[in-house]
Design an enzyme around this catalytic site. Structure first.
Site, PDB file in Angstrom:
ATOM      1  N   GLU A   1      -5.695  -8.267  -2.076  1.00  0.00           N
ATOM      2  CA  GLU A   1      -6.592  -7.403  -1.295  1.00  0.00           C
ATOM      3  C   GLU A   1      -7.525  -8.335  -0.555  1.00  0.00           C
ATOM      4  OE1 GLU A   1      -6.164  -4.290  -1.156  1.00  0.00           O
ATOM      5  OE2 GLU A   1      -4.803  -4.059  -2.829  1.00  0.00           O
TER       6      GLU A   1
ATOM      7  N   CYS B   1     -15.421  -4.386   1.410  1.00  0.00           N
ATOM      8  CA  CYS B   1     -14.162  -4.736   2.066  1.00  0.00           C
ATOM      9  C   CYS B   1     -13.702  -3.612   2.985  1.00  0.00           C
ATOM     10  CB  CYS B   1     -13.104  -5.006   1.009  1.00  0.00           C
ATOM     11  SG  CYS B   1     -12.954  -3.669  -0.172  1.00  0.00           S
TER      12      CYS B   1
END
Ligand code: NAP
Length: 691
Positions: free
Chosen positions: A267, A306
């Site tokens: 990720e 994020c």
């Protein structure tokens, strides 16, 4: 609670690692971690001296076997109990979380959001997975004409260790969202938090260890570098990395990971966008929603998410209106020490992180103009903030929508760039310039805009939020990954996938295609396979308790003739007077039928009348019916009977009853299958307990 030394480095708290069932203190001091608000020392961090190979081995030989002694539900209950335990201690985590620069609202996402993920994954697992050690996936595959050779996919836990390398922005959530699926799957975990905020992860792990809820060896912690840990991975391990694309790429290309084909979930950073639909006018509810969403994503966690919006793509004709409205809203943002009640945006995690953001902003400003904010701002709310990692929110407007570096440069802070688009195709092209994102959002109240843009950008995104007034009040927003939905994205976002309910658990298991006879596969999976041996007994299966029932127990019912009177009576009773049941000529014109047919629901009801045992007994309720297929019409005069087989048992850890799934087949007088489905029932564990 852990004491935080704030003065003399000699006395500074050293973060400990948890290795092989013991807390470990490195003999070296290592790096000093600073309080994001005050700049004071918080702790030092170093992992020198840890035996990383021994940690991995301990996880594989102690933690893994201990976890795999339990069923999926038992492990899910551990995760639930852990969530309850941590929730009771949440204020300890909130207290320390202020050192990361987080406001109470930011910490809520990290702490209670993380704990909520434990609850959610535990619950999904107990609802959707069997209470056993093997998880069959999908339906049985018929591989031969006579049915003696069949196939079934199964999942079993990998037998290695899950290594979780996490980012600094969510020290609690980042750990818990990966921990829950791994533990439920049956894999032990080594957690390596990012150094900057590892003190909060360490505190939480301390409480997890003290809780004694997890079996020995199922959780270890590395505070500091990972040493040679990644040189000891095998194909049974999983490395799950969250952080920058550059670190992720380096680790994924590591010699051992590549050679062993170790599962690597990544990720990484992501240039997430939001798009304002061309239908949305200033002054409308959707326009305000768009502005609020951008401001929220810029300021929550000081933009260190994020999933935060880095690019706001708006019709060129509305750029000025959007820029003005966002700027006006940003004027209300109060940046400073989260301890001050007036503050609505805290600090970045540290001054290094602020420097990284400022470097990125320098690059962005070469291609944009600053519409709001002050990169040089030094003074922030709070008494002791002069050494803190604060930054004003910064809104930019791209000079050229297609060439701006806003599509490439991630400023991991309270920074967003407005990018103008000409038409929907242009909006889709601009969104795709992010080269793969975790999440995108679209604010529109027009179904055509929603379809055009969503289908255009979906392939570039892991998640898409379509926001309008209808869902706004209950919407969880652009930036919130949810345990039920996948988190991850293609391309630049890392190509990984986490969460998504039971999908996330499968990342820690191996899928295996089983082939063999129905009996053999029934033995392995614990599910009655079509074609395997059925067991008939004198006792009606509804008279057996959950424990007494065996997979394969079968009832072949009496026969019953379905009459025209039955069909007419059912049409009257139910009100279902569809012509195929009531009009002979019209039914005959229908390509499916030769004349009037019995209602499908009449058949299902007749079947229940045939297989049910009427007296009070262990069967408590019919809780559902799944996979119903009507395969052949039943005409007046046809004679039906039912084969009713105990297909799967799922005991519930917290109840005095279990779920029993019955394979149900309705045959006609020629042995043709008229209907096939699963009946779901709740069955008491023992007759005493039902009273
Ligand atoms: P980073 O420098 O890549 O660090 C991420 C993690 O990797 C940290 O735990 C770091 O430990 C560790 N690490 C660094 N080098 C390593 C090595 N050689 N071997 C093993 N581990 C190593 O990223 P960051 O700057 O801390 O994090 C911010 C970035 O993360 C942003 O770009 C953001 O977009 C991304 N992020 C992505 C997600 C997501 O879900 N996609 C979530 C949050 C953040 P140390 O801290 O000890 O160096």
């Amino acid at each position: 609670m852990k004491t935080i030394e704030t003065t003399n480095p000699q006395k500074l708290a050293k973060l400990q690692s948890y290795s092989q069932g013991k807390w470990f203190t490195s003999p070296e001091t290592g790096a000093i971690l600073k309080n994001a608000v005050t700049g004071d020392d918080v702790a030092s961090i170093c992992s020198d001296g840890l035996d990383f190979a021994a940690m991995a081995n301990y996880a594989r030989t102690v933690g893994g076997p201990a976890l795999r002694e339990f069923t999926f539900h038992q492990r899910a209950m551990m995760v639930k109990n852990l969530a309850t335990y941590l929730l009771e201690r949440k204020e300890l985590f909130y207290e320390l979380s202020t050192a990361t620069g987080a406001t109470r609202a930011d910490s809520w996402i990290d702490i209670e959001g993380g704990i909520g993920t434990l609850f959610s994954i535990s619950s999904k697992a107990r609802i959707e997975m069997p209470n056993s050690k093997v998880f069959p996936e999908g339906k049985q595959e018929q591989l031969s004409r006579k049915g003696t050779f069949v196939g079934q996919h199964i999942y079993t836990p990998l037998q290695g260790v899950a290594i979780h390398i996490n980012a600094y922005n969510f020290p609690c959530w980042g750990m818990l969202e990966k921990l829950a699926p791994a533990l439920v799957a049956g894999m032990p975990v080594i957690v390596k938090p990012a150094s900057q905020t590892a003190y909060l992860t360490e505190l939480m792990v301390r409480h997890i260890v003290e809780s004694n809820i997890l079996p020995e060896g199922s959780l270890q912690l590395i505070c500091g570098r990972t040493g040679d840990l990644l040189d000891h991975v095998t194909y049974q391990d999983v490395v799950s990395f969250t952080g920058s694309a550059s670190t992720g790429l380096r680790l994924r290309q590591g010699e051992k990971i590549a050679a062993a084909n170790t599962r690597f979930i990544m990720e990484a950073d992501s240039l997430n966008c939001t798009i304002l639909g061309d239908d949305v006018e200033p002054g409308s509810a959707e326009f305000d929603l768009f502005v609020n969403e951008v401001v929220r994503e810029m300021t929550v966690k000081a933009g260190q998410k994020c999933t935060a919006i880095r690019r706001a793509i708006v019709p060129t004709t509305k750029l000025d209106a959007v820029s003005d409205a966002i700027s006006k809203a940003l004027e209300q943002v109060v940046v400073g020490d989260p301890a001050d009640d007036s503050v609505t945006m805290g600090a970045l995690a540290g001054t290094d992180q602020r420097q990284d953001v400022l470097t990125a902003v320098d690059q962005l400003l070469k291609h944009s103009r600053l519409a709001f904010g002050d990169v040089t701002q030094q003074s922030f709310v709070g008494e002791n903030t002069s050494n803190g990692a604060f930054l004003s929110p910064l809104l930019m407007v791209a000079n050229d929508p297609h060439t701006t570096v806003a599509h490439d440069v991630e400023a991991f802070g309270p920074v967003c760039t407005l990018v103008g688009y000409t038409d929907r195709e242009d909006a889709v092209r601009l969104a795709a310039k992010g080269k793969g994102s975790l999440v995108g959002s679209l604010v529109t109240n027009d179904g055509d805009v929603a379809q055009d843009i969503t289908l255009g950008v979906a392939a570039h995104h892991g998640r898409i939020l379509i926001l309008n007034e209808a869902c706004a009040k209950e919407s969880t927003g652009h930036g919130s990954p949810l345990p039920q939905l996948v988190h991850g994205g293609p391309g630049r976002a890392g190509g990984g996938e986490e969460l998504g309910g039971v999908r996330g658990i499968k990342h820690y298991m191996q899928r295996t295609a089983l082939q063999g006879s129905p009996d053999m596969l029934s033995n392995v999976t614990g599910i009655h396979m079509t074609g395997s041996t059925v067991k008939s007994s004198e006792i009606h299966p509804f008279q057996k308790t959950f424990e007494e029932l065996e997979v394969g127990d079968t009832l072949i019912t009496e026969k019953r003739t379905v009459t025209l009177e039955d069909i007419e009576a059912f049409a009257e009773l139910s009100g279902d007077k569809f012509y195929a049941h009531t009009n002979e000529e019209a039914a005959a014109r229908n390509p499916f039928f030769d004349g009037r047919v019995a209602h499908g629901y009449l058949l299902v009801s007749i079947a229940a009348g045939l297989f049910v045992w009427p007296d009070e007994g262990p069967v408590l309720a019919n809780t559902g019916l799944e996979n119903l297929q009507f395969q052949k019409p039943v005409y007046p005069g046809d004679v039906v009977h039912v084969q009713f087989t105990c297909k799967q048992k799922k005991n519930r850890e917290t109840e005095t009853w279990g779920e029993v799934r019955w394979d149900t087949t309705i045959f006609n007088q020629n042995g043709d299958i008229c209907a096939h489905y699963d009946v779901l029932t709740g069955v008491a564990n023992s007759s005493d307990e039902t009273k």
